[in-house]
Design an enzyme around this catalytic site. Structure first.
Site, PDB file in Angstrom:
ATOM      1  N   ARG A 120       0.822  -1.233   0.000  1.00  0.00           N
ATOM      2  CA  ARG A 120       0.000   0.000   0.000  1.00  0.00           C
ATOM      3  C   ARG A 120       0.851   1.277   0.000  1.00  0.00           C
ATOM      4  O   ARG A 120       0.415   2.324   0.479  1.00  0.00           O
ATOM      5  CB  ARG A 120      -0.972   0.011   1.178  1.00  0.00           C
ATOM      6  CG  ARG A 120      -1.943  -1.144   1.152  1.00  0.00           C
ATOM      7  CD  ARG A 120      -3.101  -0.938   2.086  1.00  0.00           C
ATOM      8  NE  ARG A 120      -3.966  -2.106   2.040  1.00  0.00           N
ATOM      9  CZ  ARG A 120      -3.818  -3.176   2.824  1.00  0.00           C
ATOM     10  NH1 ARG A 120      -2.852  -3.203   3.717  1.00  0.00           N
ATOM     11  NH2 ARG A 120      -4.622  -4.199   2.703  1.00  0.00           N
ATOM     12  N   LYS A 142       1.703  11.542 -10.864  1.00  0.00           N
ATOM     13  CA  LYS A 142       0.910  10.651 -11.707  1.00  0.00           C
ATOM     14  C   LYS A 142       1.720   9.399 -11.988  1.00  0.00           C
ATOM     15  O   LYS A 142       2.880   9.489 -12.429  1.00  0.00           O
ATOM     16  CB  LYS A 142       0.558  11.328 -13.033  1.00  0.00           C
ATOM     17  CG  LYS A 142      -0.684  12.165 -12.958  1.00  0.00           C
ATOM     18  CD  LYS A 142      -1.138  12.534 -14.357  1.00  0.00           C
ATOM     19  CE  LYS A 142      -2.330  13.453 -14.315  1.00  0.00           C
ATOM     20  NZ  LYS A 142      -2.713  13.909 -15.655  1.00  0.00           N
ATOM     21  N   LYS A 219       4.706  23.450 -12.926  1.00  0.00           N
ATOM     22  CA  LYS A 219       3.961  22.232 -12.593  1.00  0.00           C
ATOM     23  C   LYS A 219       3.688  22.162 -11.087  1.00  0.00           C
ATOM     24  O   LYS A 219       2.604  21.792 -10.646  1.00  0.00           O
ATOM     25  CB  LYS A 219       4.715  20.989 -13.076  1.00  0.00           C
ATOM     26  CG  LYS A 219       3.914  19.732 -12.820  1.00  0.00           C
ATOM     27  CD  LYS A 219       4.272  18.577 -13.713  1.00  0.00           C
ATOM     28  CE  LYS A 219       3.286  17.433 -13.482  1.00  0.00           C
ATOM     29  NZ  LYS A 219       3.534  16.283 -14.311  1.00  0.00           N
ATOM     30  N   GLU A 229      -6.305  16.413 -10.158  1.00  0.00           N
ATOM     31  CA  GLU A 229      -6.860  16.767 -11.462  1.00  0.00           C
ATOM     32  C   GLU A 229      -8.382  16.905 -11.450  1.00  0.00           C
ATOM     33  O   GLU A 229      -9.086  16.384 -12.327  1.00  0.00           O
ATOM     34  CB  GLU A 229      -6.416  15.733 -12.512  1.00  0.00           C
ATOM     35  CG  GLU A 229      -6.453  16.316 -13.924  1.00  0.00           C
ATOM     36  CD  GLU A 229      -5.808  15.415 -14.952  1.00  0.00           C
ATOM     37  OE1 GLU A 229      -4.570  15.363 -14.975  1.00  0.00           O
ATOM     38  OE2 GLU A 229      -6.534  14.773 -15.717  1.00  0.00           O
ATOM     39  N   ARG A 233      -5.518  21.180 -13.000  1.00  0.00           N
ATOM     40  CA  ARG A 233      -4.396  20.359 -13.462  1.00  0.00           C
ATOM     41  C   ARG A 233      -4.587  19.879 -14.905  1.00  0.00           C
ATOM     42  O   ARG A 233      -3.614  19.573 -15.601  1.00  0.00           O
ATOM     43  CB  ARG A 233      -4.185  19.166 -12.515  1.00  0.00           C
ATOM     44  CG  ARG A 233      -2.953  18.356 -12.889  1.00  0.00           C
ATOM     45  CD  ARG A 233      -2.538  17.382 -11.814  1.00  0.00           C
ATOM     46  NE  ARG A 233      -1.397  16.613 -12.278  1.00  0.00           N
ATOM     47  CZ  ARG A 233      -0.627  15.879 -11.504  1.00  0.00           C
ATOM     48  NH1 ARG A 233      -0.859  15.817 -10.216  1.00  0.00           N
ATOM     49  NH2 ARG A 233       0.391  15.196 -12.013  1.00  0.00           N
ATOM     50  N   ASN A 237      -2.668  19.033 -19.740  1.00  0.00           N
ATOM     51  CA  ASN A 237      -2.942  18.087 -20.825  1.00  0.00           C
ATOM     52  C   ASN A 237      -3.056  18.781 -22.173  1.00  0.00           C
ATOM     53  O   ASN A 237      -3.522  18.169 -23.138  1.00  0.00           O
ATOM     54  CB  ASN A 237      -4.240  17.312 -20.533  1.00  0.00           C
ATOM     55  CG  ASN A 237      -4.120  16.488 -19.276  1.00  0.00           C
ATOM     56  OD1 ASN A 237      -3.033  16.041 -18.930  1.00  0.00           O
ATOM     57  ND2 ASN A 237      -5.224  16.308 -18.563  1.00  0.00           N
ATOM     58  N   HIS A 240      -2.629  16.872 -25.321  1.00  0.00           N
ATOM     59  CA  HIS A 240      -2.542  15.456 -24.971  1.00  0.00           C
ATOM     60  C   HIS A 240      -3.757  14.632 -25.414  1.00  0.00           C
ATOM     61  O   HIS A 240      -3.619  13.430 -25.628  1.00  0.00           O
ATOM     62  CB  HIS A 240      -2.332  15.286 -23.462  1.00  0.00           C
ATOM     63  CG  HIS A 240      -0.920  15.566 -23.025  1.00  0.00           C
ATOM     64  ND1 HIS A 240      -0.297  16.774 -23.241  1.00  0.00           N
ATOM     65  CD2 HIS A 240       0.006  14.782 -22.396  1.00  0.00           C
ATOM     66  CE1 HIS A 240       0.931  16.727 -22.750  1.00  0.00           C
ATOM     67  NE2 HIS A 240       1.144  15.533 -22.239  1.00  0.00           N
ATOM     68  N   HIS A 244      -2.553  11.615 -27.271  1.00  0.00           N
ATOM     69  CA  HIS A 244      -2.746  10.223 -26.820  1.00  0.00           C
ATOM     70  C   HIS A 244      -3.448   9.406 -27.888  1.00  0.00           C
ATOM     71  O   HIS A 244      -3.132   8.221 -28.092  1.00  0.00           O
ATOM     72  CB  HIS A 244      -3.561  10.191 -25.525  1.00  0.00           C
ATOM     73  CG  HIS A 244      -2.753  10.522 -24.305  1.00  0.00           C
ATOM     74  ND1 HIS A 244      -3.309  10.784 -23.079  1.00  0.00           N
ATOM     75  CD2 HIS A 244      -1.408  10.633 -24.116  1.00  0.00           C
ATOM     76  CE1 HIS A 244      -2.361  11.045 -22.190  1.00  0.00           C
ATOM     77  NE2 HIS A 244      -1.194  10.965 -22.806  1.00  0.00           N
ATOM     78  N   HIS A 256       5.697   9.886 -27.423  1.00  0.00           N
ATOM     79  CA  HIS A 256       4.765  10.757 -26.701  1.00  0.00           C
ATOM     80  C   HIS A 256       4.947  12.238 -27.087  1.00  0.00           C
ATOM     81  O   HIS A 256       3.973  12.916 -27.418  1.00  0.00           O
ATOM     82  CB  HIS A 256       4.974  10.558 -25.194  1.00  0.00           C
ATOM     83  CG  HIS A 256       4.097  11.421 -24.355  1.00  0.00           C
ATOM     84  ND1 HIS A 256       2.745  11.214 -24.231  1.00  0.00           N
ATOM     85  CD2 HIS A 256       4.374  12.524 -23.601  1.00  0.00           C
ATOM     86  CE1 HIS A 256       2.228  12.138 -23.435  1.00  0.00           C
ATOM     87  NE2 HIS A 256       3.195  12.937 -23.039  1.00  0.00           N
TER      88      HIS A 256
HETATM   89  N1  GLY Z   1       1.510  15.125 -17.322  1.00  0.00           N
HETATM   90  C1  GLY Z   1       0.385  15.834 -16.869  1.00  0.00           C
HETATM   91  C2  GLY Z   1       0.221  15.822 -15.382  1.00  0.00           C
HETATM   92  O1  GLY Z   1       1.113  15.388 -14.666  1.00  0.00           O
HETATM   93  O2  GLY Z   1      -0.815  16.219 -14.901  1.00  0.00           O
END
Ligand code: GLY
Length: 351
Positions: A120, A142, A219, A229, A233, A237, A240, A244, A256
């Site tokens: 955990r 993330k 960031k 997010e 946040r 993206n 993205h 993606h 990427h």
């Molecule tokens: N790569 C986008 C984030 O970490 O939210």
């Protein structure tokens, strides 16, 4: 040397310095503690940097183990996730011991998700060795792996205990891998910092400490305000959603950063045509992407990209949130219906 402090569910330092790898063991021992360290890396980085990291960890008093995966997105899978969990258990790791992710985004995401799951949650140190990992994936918590249906479909938010960025390791990156990271740097300029964006017209290789520090500061502020997010946040993206989709459609053969570059260019074109941003903003974004030798177009069809974008986890209740540029340094979130999504893709593909 630069240090950026992240205040989130866990507070931690990101240290950015030339030659930091050689003293990594001492930093990890002082911050993270534990008696065992598992270096998780890929076969390319292993040959270049694992020995140095292993030596400094042993010097700091750790019993060191190493798990090596093949380089590439294909390794971010359930098999490696389970294999690393077994590896940690078989070697008697406790949650006070350290998983040390040495590598790029794939290694960081996989090692992070494994560290989050093992008992955990065990200690986690990110040691990024690509520009993309340095400015983005190693920071903010993330973690995840890909499933057959798409990228990052299993994962969790799990902040590291420490990030050690030795940017000298970026000097061995293949040119296209370095370029791929530049797409994320451009992203930070577009979403949040006009002067960073403008400064990118000058070469960045001799200014890596300054550039990486600025990107992780941006960031850090976004993650501190919205770690999981829920809203803000999502601005990270930018490019993205279509990026993606392109990665998925290319079977991850499009890296990427290149996919994100195309995604940002598509969004810029669509937004200019829909008068969300001015033509000059869109041109600046596309010119900057080209300046770094990154692609701005794709041969995939509107239908292909639309279907792939619908499988994105950010889709919910027939609505998808797109990140749209308003001007350089400012983007907004825009809730978009499926009809509008189709239109964005159609307008974004038209050159
Ligand atoms: N790569 C986008 C984030 O970490 O939210």
């Amino acid at each position: 040397m630069a240090k950026v402090r992240v205040e989130a569910s866990k507070s931690y330092d990101i240290i950015i310095s030339a030659g930091l790898l050689q003293s990594a063991g001492e930093h990890i021992k002082n911050t993270v503690g534990g008696t065992k360290a598992a270096i998780i890396t890929d076969d390319i980085v292993d040959k270049l940097y694992a020995r140095t990291l292993e030596t400094t960890l042993i010097d700091a008093g750790y019993e060191v183990f190493k798990f090596v995966i093949p380089n590439g997105e294909g390794s971010k899978n359930t098999e490696n996730f389970l294999a690393i969990l077994d590896f940690l258990a078989e070697n008697g790791f406790t949650r006070k011991d350290a998983a040390v992710a040495l590598g790029g985004g794939v290694v960081g995401d996989l090692a992070g998700f494994t560290a989050a799951s093992y008992m955990r949650g065990m200690r986690l140190v990110q040691v990024p060795t690509t520009l993309l990992a340095a400015v983005d994936s190693s920071v903010g918590g993330k973690t995840g792996i890909d499933l057959r249906a798409g990228k990052n479909l299993a994962g969790t938010f799990y902040q590291p205990d420490l990030v050690l960025c030795d940017y000298l390791t970026l000097s061995t990156l293949k040119e296209d891998v370095f370029r791929s990271g530049c797409a994320e740097v451009i992203k930070y300029g577009v979403i949040s910092d006009t002067s960073l964006f403008e400064s990118l017209r000058e070469p960045i290789e001799s200014r890596l400490e300054e550039i990486i520090t600025r990107c992780v500061e941006i960031k850090r502020d976004i993650v501190a305000a919205d770690e999981r997010e829920g809203g803000l946040r999502q601005i990270l993206n930018f490019g993205h959603t279509f990026g993606h989709a392109i990665e998925l459609l290319s079977d991850y053969r499009t890296p990427h950063g290149e996919a994100v570059a195309i995604g940002m260019a598509m969004m810029a074109r669509a937004c200019a045509r829909l008068a969300i941003c001015g033509t000059s903003t869109a041109e600046s974004i596309i010119d900057m992407i080209r300046h770094y030798g990154l692609p701005t177009e794709t041969a995939f069809s509107v239908e292909d990209i639309y279907k792939a974008a619908l499988s994105d986890k950010k889709m919910g209740g027939g609505v998808i949130t797109l990140v749209v540029p308003i001007e350089i340094g400012r983007c907004e979130l825009r809730k978009t219906s499926l009809e509008e999504l189709w239109e964005f893709i159609e307008l974004g593909l038209k050159t």
